[in-house]
Write an enzyme that holds these catalytic residues in place. Structure first.
Site, PDB file in Angstrom:
ATOM      1  N   SER A   1       0.809  -1.221   0.000  1.00  0.00           N
ATOM      2  CA  SER A   1       0.000   0.000   0.000  1.00  0.00           C
ATOM      3  C   SER A   1       0.844   1.274   0.000  1.00  0.00           C
ATOM      4  O   SER A   1       0.299   2.366  -0.133  1.00  0.00           O
ATOM      5  CB  SER A   1      -0.940   0.008   1.204  1.00  0.00           C
ATOM      6  OG  SER A   1      -0.204   0.175   2.385  1.00  0.00           O
TER       7      SER A   1
ATOM      8  N   LYS B   1      -6.096   4.944   8.087  1.00  0.00           N
ATOM      9  CA  LYS B   1      -4.936   5.713   7.603  1.00  0.00           C
ATOM     10  C   LYS B   1      -5.259   7.207   7.539  1.00  0.00           C
ATOM     11  O   LYS B   1      -4.476   8.050   7.992  1.00  0.00           O
ATOM     12  CB  LYS B   1      -4.524   5.198   6.218  1.00  0.00           C
ATOM     13  CG  LYS B   1      -3.811   3.841   6.268  1.00  0.00           C
ATOM     14  CD  LYS B   1      -3.574   3.305   4.883  1.00  0.00           C
ATOM     15  CE  LYS B   1      -2.795   1.991   4.944  1.00  0.00           C
ATOM     16  NZ  LYS B   1      -2.681   1.355   3.633  1.00  0.00           N
TER      17      LYS B   1
END
Lengths: 157, 806
Positions: free
Chosen positions: B659, B702
């Site tokens: 990611s 996040k």
């Protein structure tokens, strides 16, 4: 007839085949509760020793049928076993009566021992009728000691 | 610049997409709620329910069921519910008993009786034993029996006496006396009734002596043979007495058992057993009259012990009006599944018999369904092998594990196996199912039906309505305060958050229950009569506080500049990546600094994480993909003459996942082009070789992680997070994040290509190749390409000079 109060020393003679219960009962009845010194003399006959002298006699086991030579040692052991059995039974009979019989073994062939017993001043001798001709009894009767022969049937050997 | 700003605005995710609010609960929104529909319990699990129905309904060998899915997805309750529904259509299975095997006590007999009759039979046998206990000794006390016994004894005594007398008679005839010692007999010659001694014997004539010896020898042999025949006589006597005992017992037992035999004539197993029991009682008739005191008290073996052998050990008992059983075994150990043989200590020895056989849950569930947790079965020694063996052989063989493995050193029982007809429903996580499928060759043949439970369900209008009903059911089950509509809506939203998807709802019922119970708690704390949305938020917030120690320590480290994160300014070769920490029940995100350095080289992109073995396989794959993307975008026709290194700064644990590959590529581009990156942005997303940005996990955490750092430092409207466009549907951000975006203090950008990310991060045009295949001169991409070509040229030149020098 001897007064019960004067009976202080009594000899009870028994054999290996005597019915002890009957003899003891006669003794107890005779004393009628009086205290006395009781000496039980087990008159051990010499039948087993006589058998053992024969070289061909054997003992056949009741359980297995096995045969074992019948020796003097075995005869002696049988005599001792018989004395032990009689002594034990007498102790059982005497328990609770207040009497404490002394137990002695007299071999029929022991003359010296016979004389010693004759010399004792017995007030009463009780014996099974089978011992009628036994020298001890004859001698005591001769000395006018009171002898009571109890008519009992001896058990087979 | 204006063009870039316009493009950035276009990439900003609209507020309404940051959190999909639950606007309606449909009919379920009505308070009090409507009657729940049947579909509530099966919500979102249509495939699983269909598979379960198939697995439960198909009654063939090997069609056992494996329910796979995450914990908390109601796997147990749904499996049990459907199994019970099916079981209710089936009649109660037979009862099973263990009884003494009279001909081989080490192999107890298994008796099958129709449901309910097992208990009845056991009670009947107990009553019979009581009758026997009284009746048989009474027979032996009867005058008639005693007279017969006395007659037999007298007969023997007479026989012995006769033999004895015969010997005596014979002996006496020969002047031999049979003398008895305590242990035997002695034969001796007599004279005048008195035993003669050796001296007298020797005086006898030789013929007489020889005759006496010969007679004694003959009589001795006769005596010996009669003594030897005595055991035979006694045995004969014993047999006569035994026959007498059996005669009288047989009559009594036959009368006592007559009704019982008639009652169970239709049950083949029992009818055969009763015949054997009757014969055994008759055979052992003498034992019932044993009254002598034992030599030692603990050796006492009276008739009660014998009577115990006619007891019935009921191992499976069903009520006739019940249906087939559905059993859930919480602790599927070997003995709990298969059963066990107990022992009792007696005189230092361990003894057992048929009455100490205990059935396990396989037998309890026989004829029905047994639900087991596979991880528990696998965790208990021998349980898995025992379960498979039972399913293969279709029998339950109760024996100790030591016996099964051949390690038993003492005699034990080998009870007759009981036929097994049970459907096993294993419940477990998916990885266990896949592991067993792969490594256990027998697994596939035994568990042919896989029931795969979904982790989540689509957030459709219908499903939301059903979900609301499900919430109401759970509220009812836990006896919680009523939840108003706002609370239920907030819960629906949270279920999307827990599904990591605004278009789906988590089916983890355990976490739903936790949320409901905790929201109820906070409502009660404020002495409310019902639970409101604020209580749900309080539950979520307090859980975050409870579990947030690690998160707060990381934020603290960032704010104190222990972990270096810039949220303002610009920097070449440095970008804010985003990481997620999963603590099982709680996840959170936080920014990490990713840096890249570049110089002329041979085309290596070094992933420092991988070099020091801190990078996982997927992370390494991501770095290799971005290397390829770099080459294909900027140096398709020239050799990549670059040496680049990428690192997660201040990362001391492992790094896994791809990611960060968008952020890593942007850091590389920035380093090569010497274009600074905005530090008020953070970036997440993976990339493919063609520069397409792809979705990643944990996007909500996040964003919130970076938001929290920026919020604490002061939001000024420049802070933002770049995410893959494909992740927009997953957004279920916290209310305060959404609020900050509404107030234009924070932004979330969704990008589809690496160029969009580059433009947002650098604030400069990325640049697209024109018809001639060239990037615009001032674009970032042009600078990258230019630098790479320069590196290639320099490298070529260095190569020539090196060759000349050689």
């Amino acid at each position: 007839m001897t007064d019960v109060a004067h009976i202080r020393r009594v000899m009870l003679a028994v054999t290996e085949t005597s019915p002890l219960e009957k003899l003891w009962q006669s003794l107890v009845e005779k004393l009628a509760g009086a205290r006395a010194e009781v000496v039980t003399v087990f008159v051990r006959d010499d039948t087993w020793h006589r058998v053992a002298t024969l070289p061909f006699t054997v003992e056949i086991s009741r359980i297995s049928g096995a045969r074992v030579a019948f020796t003097q040692q075995r005869a002696e052991q049988l005599g001792e076993d018989a004395a032990g059995r009689i002594r034990q039974r007498l102790e059982q009979l005497a328990a609770g009566t207040g009497l404490h019989p002394v137990f002695e073994v007299l071999k029929a062939t022991e003359v010296g021992e016979l004389h010693r017993l004759v010399e004792v001043e017995w007030d009463l001798l009780i014996a099974p009728s089978v011992l009628r001709d036994f020298p001890l009894l004859a001698e005591l009767a001769r000395r006018q000691r009171q002898v009571l022969l109890v008519e009992v049937e001896e058990q087979s050997k | 610049m204006a063009e870039i700003l316009a493009r950035a605005t276009r990439l900003a995710v609209p507020t309404e997409r940051l959190r999909t609010i639950c606007t309606s609960l449909g009919e379920a929104g009505a308070r009090p709620p409507a009657q729940p529909t049947v579909s509530v319990s099966q919500l979102g699990q249509a495939r699983a329910v269909e598979s379960l129905r198939f697995g439960i309904g198909l009654e063939r060998e090997g069609y056992n069921v494996f329910v796979l899915g995450p914990p908390g997805s109601r796997r147990h309750s749904l499996a049990t519910e459907l199994a019970e529904a099916r079981a209710s259509e089936k009649k109660a299975p037979d009862d099973w008993c263990y009884a003494n095997n009279f001909s081989d006590p080490e192999r107890p007999r298994a008796l099958r009786l129709p449901a309910g009759r097992g208990t009845e039979f056991r009670d009947d046998m107990r009553a019979l034993i009581e009758d026997i206990r009284i009746a048989i000794p009474a027979i032996f006390e009867e005058e008639d029996y005693r007279n017969q016994l006395k007659a037999l004894e007298a007969e023997l005594q007479q026989e012995i006496e006769e033999q004895w007398e015969e010997i005596r008679r014979k002996a006496a005839k020969e002047d031999i006396s049979v003398l008895q010692t305590p242990s035997g007999y002695v034969l001796a010659p007599v004279h005048d009734g008195k035993v003669i001694d050796d001296e007298q014997f020797e005086k006898l004539p030789k013929e007489k002596r020889d005759s006496i010896q010969a007679t004694i020898k003959t009589l001795g042999e006769d005596l010996q043979s009669r003594i030897e025949s005595l055991p035979r006589l006694r045995k004969k006597q014993y047999e006569r007495v035994r026959a007498l005992d059996q005669d009288v017992t047989a009559h009594a037992v036959t009368v006592l058992m007559q009704d019982l035999k008639a009652k169970y004539a239709d049950v083949a197993d029992v009818a055969a057993y009763l015949e054997e029991a009757e014969q055994d009682i008759i055979d052992n008739a003498q034992e019932f009259r044993q009254t002598d005191e034992p030599a030692l008290p603990f050796l006492h073996q009276d008739s009660s012990v014998l009577l115990m052998s006619y007891e019935i050990n009921l191992v499976v008992s069903n009520k006739p009006d019940n249906h087939a059983p559905v059993v859930y075994e919480v602790n599927p150990s070997y003995t709990n599944l298969v059963g066990k043989i107990e022992h009792r200590a007696e005189m230092g020895a361990l003894l057992t018999d048929f009455s100490m056989i205990r059935g396990g849950t396989l037998l309890q569930a026989n004829g029905g369904y047994l639900v087991l947790d596979i991880h528990r079965v696998l965790g208990r020694p021998f349980a898995w092998e025992a379960l498979k063996q039972a399913l293969f052989t279709r029998q339950v063989r109760i024996e100790s594990p030591a016996d099964t493995l051949g390690f038993a050193t003492t005699t034990t029982l080998k009870p007759e196996p009981i036929p097994l007809d049970v459907k096993i429903i294993l419940v477990g996580e998916r990885w266990l199912y896949y592991l067993l499928s792969l490594y256990d060759k027998e697994f596939g043949g035994l568990f042919k039906v896989a029931v795969d439970f979904d982790d989540d369900v689509k957030r459709t209008t219908d499903n939301v309505e059903t979900y609301a009903q499900l919430i109401d059911i759970r509220i009812g089950e836990y006896e919680l305060l009523p939840f108003d509509e706002s609370a239920v809506k907030r819960i629906i939203e949270q279920r999307s958050r827990q599904a990591d998807d605004s278009e789906r709802l988590s089916m983890n019922i355990r976490s739903l229950d936790d949320l409901l119970v905790e929201a109820d708690y906070w409502a009660r704390q404020r002495e409310a009569k019902s639970v409101e949305a604020s209580d749900v938020v309080a539950a979520i917030t307090h859980k975050k506080i409870r579990l947030g120690r690690v998160e707060s320590r990381i934020i603290d480290a960032i704010q104190r500049d222990t972990l270096l994160i810039d949220t303002s300014g610009k920097c070449v070769g440095q970008v804010n990546g985003l990481s997620v920490v999963d603590l099982g029940d709680y996840r959170f995100g936080y920014p990490v600094r990713i840096t890249a350095t570049t110089r002329i080289g041979t085309g290596d992109v070094v992933d420092i994480e991988r070099e020091v073995k801190l990078g996982g396989a997927i992370h390494s794959k991501g770095v290799l993909i971005l290397s390829s993307a770099l080459t294909s975008r900027y140096a398709p026709e020239t050799p990549l003459s670059l040496h680049a290194s990428i690192v997660f700064e201040q990362s001391y644990g492992g790094v896994e996942g791809d990611s960060a590959s968008v952020a890593e590529l942007c850091a590389l581009v920035s380093s090569i082009a010497k274009v600074p990156i905005r530090q008020n942005l953070a970036c997440t997303g993976s990339i493919n070789q063609l520069g397409r940005v792809q979705a990643v996990g944990g996007v909500n955490e996040k964003i919130e992680g970076f938001f929290e750092i920026c919020r604490q430092r002061g939001l000024d409207g420049s802070h933002a997070v770049i995410i893959p466009r494909d992740n927009v549907k997953h957004l279920m951000l916290r209310e305060d994040v959404v609020e900050a975006v509404q107030q234009e203090k924070f932004a979330v950008y969704a990008v589809e290509t690496i160029d969009e990310a580059i433009e947002l991060l650098t604030g400069q045009p990325a640049g697209e190749r024109d018809d001639n295949g060239e990037f615009p001169v001032d674009s970032v991409n042009h600078r990258v390409e230019e630098r790479l070509i320069r590196y290639a040229t320099q490298r070529k030149q260095f190569g020539k000079e090196a060759a000349k020098n050689d």
